[in-house]
Design a protein around this motif. Structure first.
Motif, PDB file in Angstrom:
ATOM      1  N   LEU A 143      15.048  63.038  27.604  1.00  0.00           N
ATOM      2  CA  LEU A 143      15.358  62.022  28.614  1.00  0.00           C
ATOM      3  C   LEU A 143      14.084  61.507  29.272  1.00  0.00           C
ATOM      4  CD1 LEU A 143      18.567  63.384  30.408  1.00  0.00           C
ATOM      5  CD2 LEU A 143      18.340  61.244  29.141  1.00  0.00           C
ATOM      6  N   ARG A 144      13.156  62.399  29.549  1.00  0.00           N
ATOM      7  CA  ARG A 144      11.900  61.967  30.163  1.00  0.00           C
ATOM      8  C   ARG A 144      11.059  61.156  29.175  1.00  0.00           C
ATOM      9  NH1 ARG A 144      12.223  67.494  31.672  1.00  0.00           N
ATOM     10  NH2 ARG A 144      12.905  67.736  33.838  1.00  0.00           N
ATOM     11  N   ALA A 145      11.156  61.511  27.912  1.00  0.00           N
ATOM     12  CA  ALA A 145      10.349  60.798  26.909  1.00  0.00           C
ATOM     13  C   ALA A 145      10.916  59.416  26.594  1.00  0.00           C
ATOM     14  CB  ALA A 145      10.270  61.632  25.629  1.00  0.00           C
ATOM     15  N   HIS A 146      12.231  59.329  26.370  1.00  0.00           N
ATOM     16  CA  HIS A 146      12.846  58.075  25.916  1.00  0.00           C
ATOM     17  C   HIS A 146      13.572  57.310  27.015  1.00  0.00           C
ATOM     18  CE1 HIS A 146      11.868  59.384  21.915  1.00  0.00           C
ATOM     19  NE2 HIS A 146      12.711  60.400  21.942  1.00  0.00           N
ATOM     20  N   GLY A 147      13.809  57.960  28.154  1.00  0.00           N
ATOM     21  CA  GLY A 147      14.626  57.327  29.176  1.00  0.00           C
ATOM     22  C   GLY A 147      16.104  57.468  28.832  1.00  0.00           C
ATOM     23  N   GLY A 148      16.943  57.074  29.746  1.00  0.00           N
ATOM     24  CA  GLY A 148      18.383  57.190  29.525  1.00  0.00           C
ATOM     25  C   GLY A 148      19.147  56.256  30.430  1.00  0.00           C
ATOM     26  N   GLY A 149      20.461  56.243  30.259  1.00  0.00           N
ATOM     27  CA  GLY A 149      21.322  55.423  31.088  1.00  0.00           C
ATOM     28  C   GLY A 149      21.749  56.150  32.342  1.00  0.00           C
TER      29      GLY A 149
END
Length: 692
Positions: A361-367
């Motif tokens: 989540l920290r690497a790619h981001g999320g909703g």
């Protein structure tokens, strides 16, 4: 002066408790039984109750026996029990009801005990313990107090109603275990009968004997098993004779006892953690104990067989109490030995799956819903050497993916395809729930169907000011909070004091108890999820330290690890607290996050609630029916309307499925995902309410 006034006020509020206390004290002083044994007195047989007294025509003994205690130490205990137990019951029920259920339960327990002992002492049986009790007499106020407390427990809100009942059951069972007297038999019968009477005729806020939340089931199960362990230790240290004969055994060594104690404590700890294997072990041992004891009772009662050792009716009552918690509460013990993961985690296969999801989540981001994929109960499919993941749950033959895959944008189609292959290779129905527009489009391009099931409510923070008529309700809440000295604290709940965490749990348990259905899951967190150190919790607190409301905020990461926004999860308010506390906390949280540089807050999409016009898809009708059924219990649609006060913008949330033939199974899977704790009866009731 204040002390005298307090006691006077208590006596006026609790006249029956005061009269009973004084009566016991006066009788003890006048008869001298307060400092010497009453059952050694010549008049004892005239007031004591038992089968011999009824045979002698002493019809008054069921009443007179309640005002005499056999010995001095029992007088001291009984006076405390009357003050605490009867006082609390009268406070809960009122004087008239407390008198009726207390005296009524006492009389029923006395007469029923006499009837059962008469049957057990006939020539049909040869149970020595029953024969001895049939010739004994007893006195004491215990059955009266136990009856009142058992009924009063039905008037208490969760979680205390179950805690009171567990404590009462444990005390009664242990008393029976170490005494096995006529009076202790009355306690057992009074508890069993009056719990049913209380639930049937006196329950006010909620109904049922089972806990509402996973945490409460786990805590009660753990506590009950620890009580059993302590009882077994006491039986070993202080052996006696019980209904099934001597409780000691020649072949029991200290080493064997300690091993059993350690095993019980270890299983209790795993029950507290919600482990599935611990539930199975406890249930199997409990059932075996109950079955073996029933067989032992039959053998002892109808044959010349004698028993000894740890098999006692008292410990079996405790095991039955534990089974009454664990079997209906099996939903709380779904934590596997290890969290399921599919695929490889890359360079570090020992990494905990949930921790790895947080890293992605920290690497790619999320909703706005991506943080929910880190919660317990999810399984994970890792692909691309651990750089992509899909979180999912399996219900009724359906792999139900939660939120968008967490991966680099260019890997989204591959992650979706891998999840579909996983489900279909396992013979399960694939379904993706609460996904965004990008994932929905990927599936539509593959010929899937996608329907909007909710709307995410987004409040942009840059430039946010609560000005103008649209923000009137929010400004009013902020002003009222200032006048009542209510302040907002943004905290990490796990770091708060025990007193604060206890208040938060109590507010949440009361909220769940009011619903008449168990705690929901899937996209709806609880206090346990709010304990995550990375989750922010907003508390509304008054100058005395009382918590009036609680919000939890889940982080929403942008690619690279920066927190771009926060998603609202739990939202609880104290029933007798500051009225507009939720509006106040949301507005105050928005200001705090704005000052930290966050770009938005999501008030989250209320499950199964939407606005606007939609095409009448078959799944729409199913979800609308489920939403309508849940509305009286959880108010999703009312909540959706409430969020309009914050003038949000809306983003669609979708559900994707292969074709209409999958809909019946998907509908059941969604119901089970949101209500993993509901019994079949509760689901049937829910379905019926949705069709009215």
């Amino acid at each position: 002066m204040h002390f005298d006034v307090s006691w006077s006020a208590a006596a006026r509020r609790l006249p029956f408790t005061a009269a009973l206390f004084v009566s016991l004290l006066v009788v003890g002083i006048v008869t001298g039984s307060l400092w010497s044994r009453a059952n050694d007195k010549s008049w004892y047989h005239e007031v004591a109750f038992g089968l011999p007294a009824l045979r002698e025509g002493k019809w008054w003994t069921p009443i007179s026996s309640a005002f005499v205690e056999p010995g001095p130490w029992l007088y001291a205990i009984s006076l405390i029990v009357v003050l605490v137990g009867m006082g609390w019951a009268e406070w809960q029920l009122g004087t008239v009801k407390a008198v009726l259920v207390g005296v009524g339960g006492h009389l029923i327990a006395c007469l029923l005990t006499a009837g059962l002992l008469w049957l057990a002492s006939t020539e049909l049986t040869s149970w020595r313990w029953a024969e001895e009790l049939s010739e004994s007499r007893a006195t004491g106020v215990g059955a009266l107090v136990v009856s009142a407390v058992a009924v009063a427990s039905a008037t208490v809100r969760s979680p205390w109603r179950l805690r009171v009942r567990l404590l009462l059951g444990a005390i009664v069972a242990i008393t029976f275990l170490f005494q096995g007297t006529l009076a202790s038999v009355e306690y057992v019968l009074a508890t069993a009968i009056m719990l049913v009477v209380g639930e049937r005729y006196f329950a006010t806020n909620e109904h049922g004997y089972t806990p509402r939340t996973r945490r409460e089931v786990r805590l009660l199960g753990c506590a009950a098993l620890l009580v059993i362990a302590a009882a077994n230790l006491m039986v070993f240290l202080f052996p006696s004779s019980g209904p099934l004969g001597p409780t000691d055994s020649d072949d029991n060594s200290v080493f064997t006892m300690l091993i059993g104690l350690v095993i019980n404590v270890a299983i209790a700890d795993q029950l507290r953690r919600g482990k599935r294997w611990a539930w199975w072990v406890a249930v199997v041992f409990g059932v075996l104990n109950v079955v073996l004891t029933v067989l032992a009772v039959v053998l002892v009662a109808f044959t010349d067989v004698s028993t000894e050792g740890a098999v006692t009716l008292g410990t079996t009552l405790l095991w039955a109490l534990l089974l009454a918690i664990l079997i209906p509460g099996r939903f709380a013990f779904a934590v596997p030995w290890r969290v399921r993961k599919v695929g490889t985690l890359g360079s570090d296969p020992a990494t905990d799956p949930a921790d790895r999801v947080k890293q992605l989540l920290r690497a790619h981001g999320g909703g706005t819903m991506s943080w929910m994929t880190t919660w317990p109960g999810n399984s994970y499919q890792f692909t691309d050497q651990g750089t992509s993941v899909v979180a999912y749950q399996h219900h009724v033959g359906t792999h139900l993916a939660l939120a968008d895959p967490i991966c680099a944008p260019e890997r989204l189609p591959a992650a979706v395809d891998a999840f579909i292959d996983l489900a279909e290779s396992a013979g399960a129905t694939p379904c993706l729930f609460s996904i965004g527009t990008a994932t929905s489009q990927v599936l539509v391009d593959r010929g899937w169907r996608s329907v909007q099931i909710a709307e995410d409510t987004i409040v942009d923070l840059p430039g946010l000011e609560f000005k103008g008529k649209p923000w009137q309700h929010v400004r009013s809440a902020l002003n009222k909070a200032g006048k009542q000295d209510i302040s907002m604290r943004m905290v990490t709940l796990a770091d708060e004091s025990f007193a604060v965490r206890t208040q938060v749990r109590a507010i949440s348990e009361e909220w769940v108890g009011d619903k008449g259905l168990p705690e929901m899951g899937f996209t709806l967190g609880s206090v346990e999820e709010a304990m995550d150190p990375e989750v922010r919790v907003a508390l509304a607190v008054d100058p005395d330290g009382n918590v009036h409301g609680v919000l939890s905020w889940l982080p929403v990461y942008a690619p690279g690890g920066e927190v771009a926004g926060w998603t609202l999860d739990i939202m609880r308010r104290r029933t007798d607290g500051f009225g507009p506390v939720v509006e106040y906390l949301i507005a105050s949280s928005a200001v705090a996050f704005k000052d930290e540089g966050a770009q938005f807050i999501s008030l989250s999409g209320a499950p199964l609630a939407r606005t606007g016009d939609f095409d009448p898809e078959p799944l729409d009708k199913l979800l609308d029916a489920l939403g309508a059924a849940l509305e009286p219990y959880y108010g999703f649609r009312s909540l959706h309307t409430f969020k309009k006060k914050f003038n949000p913008r809306y983003e669609p949330v979708f559900l994707a499925f292969r074709d209409e033939s999958d809909l019946p199974r998907i509908g059941l899977a969604i119901s089970r995902a949101y209500l993993p704790d509901a019994t079949a009866g509760q689901l049937l009731k829910l379905a019926a309410s949705g069709t009215e």
